[in-house]
Every structure is written in structure tokens, then in C-alpha cells.
Design a protein around this motif. Structure first.
Motif, short mmCIF file in Angstrom:
data_model
loop_
_atom_site.label_atom_id
_atom_site.label_comp_id
_atom_site.label_asym_id
_atom_site.label_seq_id
_atom_site.Cartn_x
_atom_site.Cartn_y
_atom_site.Cartn_z
N LEU A 186 -19.26 -24.51 29.71
CA LEU A 186 -18.83 -24.19 28.35
C LEU A 186 -17.38 -23.69 28.38
O LEU A 186 -17.06 -22.77 29.15
CB LEU A 186 -19.74 -23.09 27.79
CG LEU A 186 -19.50 -22.61 26.36
CD1 LEU A 186 -19.93 -23.67 25.35
CD2 LEU A 186 -20.25 -21.30 26.09
N PRO A 187 -16.49 -24.28 27.56
CA PRO A 187 -15.09 -23.83 27.54
C PRO A 187 -14.99 -22.35 27.13
O PRO A 187 -15.78 -21.88 26.30
CB PRO A 187 -14.45 -24.71 26.49
CG PRO A 187 -15.34 -25.90 26.34
CD PRO A 187 -16.72 -25.41 26.66
N GLN A 244 -21.30 -27.15 24.74
CA GLN A 244 -20.37 -26.81 23.66
C GLN A 244 -21.17 -26.23 22.51
O GLN A 244 -22.40 -26.31 22.50
CB GLN A 244 -19.55 -28.02 23.22
CG GLN A 244 -20.39 -29.13 22.62
CD GLN A 244 -19.54 -30.32 22.18
OE1 GLN A 244 -18.81 -30.92 22.98
NE2 GLN A 244 -19.64 -30.66 20.90
N ILE A 245 -20.48 -25.65 21.55
CA ILE A 245 -21.18 -25.12 20.39
C ILE A 245 -21.79 -26.31 19.66
O ILE A 245 -21.08 -27.26 19.30
CB ILE A 245 -20.21 -24.34 19.48
CG1 ILE A 245 -19.83 -23.03 20.17
CG2 ILE A 245 -20.84 -24.07 18.11
CD1 ILE A 245 -18.72 -22.26 19.48
N GLY A 246 -23.11 -26.29 19.48
CA GLY A 246 -23.79 -27.41 18.84
C GLY A 246 -24.43 -28.37 19.81
O GLY A 246 -25.11 -29.30 19.41
N ARG A 247 -24.22 -28.14 21.12
CA ARG A 247 -24.87 -29.04 22.07
C ARG A 247 -25.39 -28.31 23.31
O ARG A 247 -24.63 -27.80 24.12
CB ARG A 247 -23.92 -30.16 22.49
CG ARG A 247 -24.70 -31.28 23.18
CD ARG A 247 -24.04 -32.64 23.12
NE ARG A 247 -23.00 -32.74 24.14
CZ ARG A 247 -21.81 -33.30 23.92
NH1 ARG A 247 -21.50 -33.77 22.73
NH2 ARG A 247 -20.92 -33.37 24.88
N GLY A 248 -26.71 -28.28 23.41
CA GLY A 248 -27.35 -27.66 24.56
C GLY A 248 -27.57 -28.67 25.67
O GLY A 248 -27.53 -29.88 25.44
N ILE A 289 -27.41 -24.80 19.80
CA ILE A 289 -27.93 -25.92 20.59
C ILE A 289 -27.98 -27.23 19.80
O ILE A 289 -28.08 -28.29 20.39
CB ILE A 289 -29.34 -25.61 21.18
CG1 ILE A 289 -30.34 -25.27 20.08
CG2 ILE A 289 -29.25 -24.47 22.19
CD1 ILE A 289 -31.76 -25.08 20.59
N LYS A 290 -27.85 -27.14 18.47
CA LYS A 290 -28.08 -28.36 17.68
C LYS A 290 -27.05 -28.71 16.62
O LYS A 290 -26.99 -29.85 16.19
CB LYS A 290 -29.44 -28.25 16.97
CG LYS A 290 -30.59 -28.37 17.91
CD LYS A 290 -31.91 -28.47 17.19
CE LYS A 290 -33.02 -28.68 18.18
NZ LYS A 290 -33.16 -30.07 18.61
N ASP A 291 -26.29 -27.74 16.11
CA ASP A 291 -25.58 -28.03 14.87
C ASP A 291 -24.31 -27.18 14.74
O ASP A 291 -24.33 -26.07 14.22
CB ASP A 291 -26.53 -27.77 13.69
CG ASP A 291 -25.96 -28.21 12.36
OD1 ASP A 291 -24.73 -28.40 12.26
OD2 ASP A 291 -26.74 -28.37 11.41
N ALA A 292 -23.17 -27.75 15.20
CA ALA A 292 -21.90 -27.01 15.18
C ALA A 292 -21.47 -26.64 13.76
O ALA A 292 -20.90 -25.57 13.54
CB ALA A 292 -20.80 -27.83 15.86
N SER A 293 -21.80 -27.48 12.80
CA SER A 293 -21.33 -27.17 11.43
C SER A 293 -22.12 -25.98 10.86
O SER A 293 -21.57 -25.20 10.07
CB SER A 293 -21.45 -28.40 10.53
OG SER A 293 -22.80 -28.71 10.34
N PHE A 294 -23.36 -25.84 11.29
CA PHE A 294 -24.14 -24.68 10.85
C PHE A 294 -23.56 -23.40 11.48
O PHE A 294 -23.48 -22.36 10.83
CB PHE A 294 -25.62 -24.87 11.23
CG PHE A 294 -26.55 -23.80 10.73
CD1 PHE A 294 -26.39 -23.22 9.47
CD2 PHE A 294 -27.63 -23.38 11.51
CE1 PHE A 294 -27.28 -22.23 9.02
CE2 PHE A 294 -28.50 -22.40 11.07
CZ PHE A 294 -28.33 -21.82 9.82
N PHE A 295 -23.13 -23.51 12.72
CA PHE A 295 -22.49 -22.37 13.38
C PHE A 295 -21.26 -21.95 12.58
O PHE A 295 -21.03 -20.77 12.30
CB PHE A 295 -22.10 -22.74 14.81
CG PHE A 295 -21.53 -21.60 15.60
CD1 PHE A 295 -22.34 -20.68 16.24
CD2 PHE A 295 -20.14 -21.42 15.69
CE1 PHE A 295 -21.81 -19.60 16.95
CE2 PHE A 295 -19.59 -20.35 16.40
CZ PHE A 295 -20.43 -19.45 17.03
#
Lengths: 388, 388
Positions: A302-303, A361-365, A208-214
Motif C-alpha cells: 500500500l502506498p 490501494q484504497i478500494g482494493r483488498g 476493500i471494495k469502494d474508493a468512492s465510498f471512502f
């Protein structure tokens, strides 16, 4: 008719320390915490409560604590023997345990400027935190979380609580701890299942917050599975940081209706209950993440490629994406064992309009205020099919 | 070793309304409070708890409330019958009453954005406020104080609590109410003793903060004794305003060691206990004011002329300046019935170093961290002699 308008702000602060071997004589952390706050006091009192699961894995802990405090030359008084209480979700159902802790606080004359230290998993920390929060309208409470889950998520936050009327956290408060100490040595004794399950909350906050952490978690699955401590410390630190940032910049005491950190949690809480707590909270959260990510995909938010990445990461970390309890009476919306009841219970606990976090998207809720029950069923069937 | 520092502020606000006849159909106040907050909601739930003392004096209240809410066209749902519970300090000793209220909150499905309204005296408001504060980590709580004391003091503040282990407010929280409604019609049924005793808190706050308010009370003793409502409304309004200002500009959740609004309270709490609560809280506070003002004079802080004004105002308003419980075992510092034990209990509840408010002039308090026991004895004897 007249009106006076009251309005004020209260500032809160607390440190989250990361260390190893907190009760080793050469570790000055606790000594420093106390001696920095002696102002005007001859001495401070400390009462320690330990999760019996921790005590079993570290049978000398009890004695180490007594030795550690014995070197304080009287400026810190350890009150009585550390109290050992059962940990795990069931301990939160037992009102008698909260009373036992409160009674000890009274018996030892612990005041608002003295300390209650709790050492254990998330459930036990919630229980001790609640007792400390209501005794004398709030004793200083130091949390030492001992699991991945509590070190990176609940243990660093501002909530506490116990269960009542069969409802999770029905009684509780929002009260920040005095300090949190994350000691990675406690993680060495965790079962594999507990080690892994705590990673679910890190994946959640990354999503929900941080694509780079994913991406970081994706790139370190081998290290995480082989229990590389440096990698886990990194994951916990970053997850705790995101959690703290979120509390700071959001709505710490949840006065509104939104609770973004509960992505995947409406079904997770219900699945824990439907499985009679035989699955870990983190495992339930992984199921909830899989479900709400799939739902986000089916809703066109979400793609597909991103959904695949999420489900694939969960599988690599050995999380189940589906359990039969997700399908119990799925067609019968009135049935009490239908997982979708979790939606209304989630709304009722938080109050206000239903607010559910989904992904674009990954990193954005993104928050929605309605969920389509047919689409939830479709998501469940899709996950069921994948898991065969 | 690394540290993350958490730091945030939480903003709180609530109105304190002054009105007459809150449940008369033509009074729009409650209707406005609810309709202003319907956002997104089809309806709001309200659960009402009434102090049995109030119900006895206003036997139609129960029905008036039902009539009032019946005109809301379904946008507000009154849950069940109003619950009538015992009021007074003894009700705070009964843990079962808190449980009963919490159970009703659960049974009616009251969520965090629904309301619990409490109508009663200070003790009962403390009890209901505590139950509302811990259910779901905080239900919206509307206080309707019905005594002079609760309208001008505790009812407008941010504390709640119940007694435990024989200690006043041993369990409680700091949680601001959603709104406070001071309805002067409730004051018409008060016994003379309760009408007068509430004035003690107004004198207290005037003494430590506002000399002109002290003068106002001095100049209006005739009206106050003859129960002139306009004068009493003025006293309550101004006292509540000083109380709210103090909370706003001070330390609302008492994270420090100071509690200036508790001028005269260390002995007051103890005297309530020593008299087995046969004296009113306000009467005990008047005794505490007399004692600590005399102590301030004996310590050379307060001019004799000002002490005389204070004692004379208390006497004019028919407060006792001395009761025999003040002298119980006064020479024996170890005796549990010695009033001076109240000093240590006061310190323990608040925690930290002992901090006592004294006076250096009418309208200006000053804090000290020590009290001389011989001087307290001297003050007691001086008041005893005066009262003969």
C-alpha cells in the motif's frame, strides 16, 4: 463400491427495509410484511424480543408495539408480552438466554411460518437469531437492528451465534433472516461513542471494495461528527448495500476459507477480548484497520500516501489508532495475552488455511495466507509512536 | 422508505458411498476422501463418535479405526479416543450428550475444515450432526449409518436434530453432511426387527414415487425375510437414490409447507410417543402407511385392489397393521392420548397450513390440506378388524 452424488442449490431471499418509526400506527411496513404472507392462514403469531438497552432509551416502545399489533384485527397475534433481555457482548456468553427464548417459542407454539422479531444491537440480534434458527429447524426471524454497527453490517447478514468456551460465536449457524428493518429513529438515542464506532465497518468495506465510498466518508466527517442523520442514513444504506452485494456474489455460508469482510478483524476480536470488552466492536475494528493498513504499507503493498489518508480519516472520526493492549507481551509469541494469538484463533474459527485480507490501494483488498510477525510488531510500534 | 432486496443461491453437494468394511486397511475410501481435500494443509483432524449399540456388536471397531488412521503417516490426525455415546431415540432427549460432543470439538481444536465422523443409527446421527452443525457454525460431518433405516432414509438427507420439551426434533438445522458412507457390514449384526423395520421407509418412498420399486420389494419378500444381503443392498441403494432425487428436485430446506417424504409420518411420530418408543420408527411408519393408505381408499382416492396389495406386502414383511394405541380415546378429540393429536403436532412442527401426503395409486402420492377425523376413525377400525 458405488457412489451417488448429491448436488442441489437452495435459493434464499430477504428484503432490507430502511424506514423511520416502524411502530407508529401510520407506518404500514410490518403490516405489509405480514399480510403479504397470510396465504391460507387465519392468522400469524409474532413473538417480540427487545434489547434492554433499547427499552431503557425508548421506555414507551413496549406499549407502542402492543398498540401497533392491536390494530391488526386478529390476523396477527402478538404472543404474550415482549420479552426484554440484556444486550451487549456479555449476553452472548449466557447460554440461559438462548434457552429462555427457545422456551418461549415452544410455550407460544410459534411454528416455522410464524415470526420472532428481535429489536436491538448486534450481539442481541446474534443471540435471538441463533435461538430462532435452531427452534423447529428455523422459525422466521425479523431483525430490527438499533445501532449503526448492526444496521450497516452484522444485522443485514446471514450469521448468528453465541459465545462458548470463552470463544466468540463458537456456536451458531448461517441462516438468512426473513426480513431486516433499519429504523433510523433508534439511532437518535445512541451514545456518541456508539454512533461513531459503527462508522468503522463502513470504512472497512469502503477500503476493500469502494474508493468512492471512502471519499464520501472523508468529505462528510463534519456531518457525521455533528450527528447529521441524513448523512448517517446515506452511509448506512451504502454500507449495507456493499455488504449485501458481497454476500450475494461471494460465499454466503463461508464454505471456503476466505472471509474478505473480516478485514482488520483478526486483531479486533482479540483486542475486544484483551480489553475485557471495554472497547466497542467498532473501535476495535478501527484499531484493526489501522494495524492491517500499516502492515500493508510496511509490506510494500500500500502506498504511503494512501496509508496516511486512512489513518487521518480514522483520527478525524476520533478513533484511537493504538491502545496498550496491542503491545502486551508483544515479543513473547507464546504468551496468551499476546495480540498475535488472534491470528491463530481467527484461522481456527474459519478453518482451512489462514486467509487475511490486506490492502493494495484504497478500494482494493488483496488476500494473503501468511503474516510476518516481525512486521506486525513494527506496525504496532509505528502506531504507538504516532499516538504519542 | 427504501428497500434493498437480497437474493442468492447456495450450492451444496455430497457423495453417498456404498461399500463394505470401511475400516479395513485395504479399503481406500476414507483415505481418498481426506487426501482429496488436503489442499494447503499439512494435516487434517478427525474426531470419531460411535453409537454404543454398534460398539457392542463390533467390539473391535474402536481398535480397527485406530489402526486404519495410524497408517496415514500424519496427514490425518485421529483426535483422542473415539467417543462412545448411547444411541436410540432416548439419546436425542439428552441435551448433555450434544454438549459433550461440542466440548470435544472445542478441546481437540476441530475447525470448519476438519471432520467429525459419526457411526451409528439414525437417532445418534441426528444428535452428532446437530452438534457438528452448530460448532463454529458448521464442522465437516461424515455420517456412517449402521441401520437399514438410517442407510436408506434419514442418514442420506440434510436434517439433524435433538428432542426438547418432549417434542421430537424440536432443536435442529438443515445442513448437508460432508459425505455419507453406507457400509453393509454393519447390517449383519442387526436384530431381525431392525432389519425388517427399515424396509418400511423403502415401501413409503416406493408408494409415493415409484411403482416399479414397490413391485421389486413385493417380488423379493422371501430374500428380504431370509436376510439376503445383496437384495437388501439393492433396496437400500434404490431407496437412497429416490430420497436424494427428492431432496434435489424439491425443497431441501423445507422453506414451504410440503413434506412429501413424510407420508404416513403424522401418526407414526405420535405412535412412537404413545408407545413410549417401545416400537421402532420403521414399525411406526408401517402403521402410518397402513392407516393413510386405508384413509386414501376410504376417501375414494385409492382403488381397493391397490390398498390390498399395500396391506398384504406389509403383512408379508411381518409388520403389524394395528396396535391398541391407535384406538386410545379415539372418540375424544380433546384427549392428549388421542393419536389424532399427531395431526396438529405435525402441522406445528412444519408450520404453515396442514399438508398431508395421501395416495391415489401405488407410485403416486397426492397432497391434501385437511383430514376428516371420522374417516380416520373408520380407517383405524378397519385395520383393527383386519388384525383380529
Amino acid at each position: 463400491m458405488k457412489t451417488l452424488q448429491q448436488s442441489f442449490s437452495v435459493a434464499f431471499q430477504y428484503p432490507v427495509h430502511f424506514t423511520q418509526g416502524i411502530f407508529q400506527q401510520e407506518n404500514p411496513l410490518i403490516r405489509n410484511i405480514f399480510s403479504a404472507n397470510l396465504n391460507g392462514y387465519a392468522k400469524r403469531k409474532v413473538f417480540v424480543v427487545i434489547d434492554d438497552g433499547v427499552q431503557k432509551c425508548f421506555p414507551t416502545l413496549h406499549q407502542e408495539i402492543k398498540n401497533y399489533f392491536s390494530t391488526f384485527n386478529g390476523s396477527i397475534e402478538l404472543c404474550g408480552e415482549p420479552l426484554i433481555i440484556p444486550g451487549g457482548e456479555f449476553s452472548k456468553n449466557d447460554n440461559g438466554l438462548a434457552r429462555q427464548i427457545i422456551k418461549a417459542i415452544n410455550d407460544f407454539g410459534i411454528d416455522r411460518h410464524s415470526y420472532v422479531i428481535a429489536i436491538g444491537g448486534g450481539a442481541m440480534l446474534d443471540l435471538v437469531g441463533f435461538a430462532a434458527a435452531i427452534a423447529h429447524r428455523g422459525i422466521r426471524h425479523i431483525r430490527i437492528p438499533t445501532t449503526v454497527l448492526s444496521q450497516n453490517d452484522s444485522g443485514v447478514g446471514v450469521k448468528n451465534g453465541i459465545n462458548a468456551f470463552g470463544k466468540k460465536n463458537f456456536l451458531g449457524t448461517f441462516v438468512p433472516p426473513y426480513a431486516v428493518i433499519n429504523d433510523s429513529q433508534f439511532l437518535t438515542s445512541l451514545h456518541d461513542r456508539d454512533w461513531r464506532s459503527g462508522i468503522a465497518e463502513a470504512i472497512k468495506v469502503a477500503l476493500i471494495k469502494d474508493a468512492s465510498f471512502f471519499k464520501y466518508i472523508e468529505e462528510h466527517t463534519t456531518q457525521l461528527l455533528s450527528r447529521d442523520m441524513a448523512t448517517m442514513e446515506q452511509v448506512i444504506y451504502h454500507c449495507a448495500e456493499l455488504h449485501l452485494n458481497h454476500i450475494r456474489s461471494g460465499d454466503p455460508f463461508e464454505l471456503g476459507t476466505s472471509r474478505p469482510l473480516d478485514f482488520g478483524h483478526w486483531s479486533a476480536h482479540k483486542l475486544e477480548q484483551l480489553t475485557l470488552y471495554s472497547i466497542r466492536h467498532g473501535e476495535a475494528v478501527a484499531l484493526g484497520i489501522a494495524l492491517d493498513s500499516t502492515y500493508s504499507y510496511l509490506s510494500g503493498m500500500l502506498p504511503e500516501r494512501e496509508l496516511e489518508k486512512i489513518l487521518s480519516l480514522l483520527k478525524t472520526l476520533k478513533f484511537e489508532l493504538y491502545i496498550p493492549e496491542m503491545s502486551f507481551h508483544l515479543e513473547d509469541e507464546q504468551h496468551p495475552l499476546n495480540m498475535m494469538n488472534g491470528l491463530n484463533e481467527f484461522r481456527e474459527h474459519l478453518g482451512g488455511v489462514l486467509t487475511i485480507m490486506l490492502l493494495e490501494q484504497i478500494g482494493r483488498g488483496v488476500e494473503v495466507h501468511e503474516m510476518n510477525l516481525s512486521k506486525i510488531r513494527e506496525a504496532v510500534r509505528l502506531l504507538e509512536a504516532r499516538s504519542k
